[in-house]
Design a protein around this motif. Sequence first.
Motif, mmCIF file in Angstrom:
data_model
loop_
_atom_site.group_PDB
_atom_site.id
_atom_site.type_symbol
_atom_site.label_atom_id
_atom_site.label_comp_id
_atom_site.label_asym_id
_atom_site.label_seq_id
_atom_site.Cartn_x
_atom_site.Cartn_y
_atom_site.Cartn_z
ATOM 1 N N LEU A 1 0.855 -1.238 0.036
ATOM 2 C CA LEU A 1 0.057 -0.056 -0.095
ATOM 3 C C LEU A 1 0.887 1.273 0.004
ATOM 4 O O LEU A 1 1.784 1.176 0.694
ATOM 5 N N GLN A 2 0.681 2.221 -1.133
ATOM 6 C CA GLN A 2 1.180 3.457 -0.966
ATOM 7 C C GLN A 2 -0.055 4.673 -0.779
ATOM 8 O O GLN A 2 -0.896 4.492 -1.579
ATOM 9 N N LEU A 3 0.122 5.387 0.131
ATOM 10 C CA LEU A 3 -0.782 6.363 0.358
ATOM 11 C C LEU A 3 -0.243 7.732 0.169
ATOM 12 O O LEU A 3 1.038 8.010 0.678
ATOM 13 N N ASN A 4 -0.988 8.673 -0.522
ATOM 14 C CA ASN A 4 -0.419 10.218 -0.522
ATOM 15 C C ASN A 4 -1.499 10.939 -0.012
ATOM 16 O O ASN A 4 -2.468 11.263 -0.859
ATOM 17 N N ARG A 5 -1.389 11.380 1.383
ATOM 18 C CA ARG A 5 -2.535 11.859 2.122
ATOM 19 C C ARG A 5 -2.880 13.385 1.055
ATOM 20 O O ARG A 5 -4.044 13.764 1.144
ATOM 21 N N GLU A 6 -1.714 13.812 0.940
ATOM 22 C CA GLU A 6 -2.065 15.320 0.335
ATOM 23 C C GLU A 6 -2.772 15.298 -1.141
ATOM 24 O O GLU A 6 -3.696 16.050 -1.370
ATOM 25 N N ALA A 7 -2.496 14.223 -1.851
ATOM 26 C CA ALA A 7 -3.003 13.945 -3.125
ATOM 27 C C ALA A 7 -4.478 13.391 -3.152
ATOM 28 O O ALA A 7 -5.307 13.171 -3.822
ATOM 29 N N ARG A 8 -4.639 12.773 -1.948
ATOM 30 C CA ARG A 8 -5.749 11.851 -1.296
ATOM 31 C C ARG A 8 -5.840 10.591 -2.262
ATOM 32 O O ARG A 8 -6.810 10.307 -2.852
ATOM 33 N N THR A 9 -4.576 10.016 -2.774
ATOM 34 C CA THR A 9 -4.625 8.834 -3.410
ATOM 35 C C THR A 9 -4.253 7.530 -2.665
ATOM 36 O O THR A 9 -3.321 7.676 -1.710
#
Length: 67
Positions: free
Chosen positions: A31-39
């Motif tokens: 899992l890779q999350l990008n909170r700023e991009a919301r992806t």
Amino acid sequence: MHHFTLPDMSCGHCVAAITEAVQAADAQAKLQLNREARTADIDSALPREAWVTVLTDAGYPPAPATA
């Protein structure tokens, strides 16, 4: 690899809840999350539809995919 936009992911609690839900559904998933991009990018053998259900049940329904 499945790519999702998660409009409701906005804080560290969201990241933790999503991470827990993904690990519960598939402990081998990457899992890779990008909170700023919301992806979220999920590398797993489970089909996309299963992940839509997992994320929705966790309270973070993915935005509809755009072409």
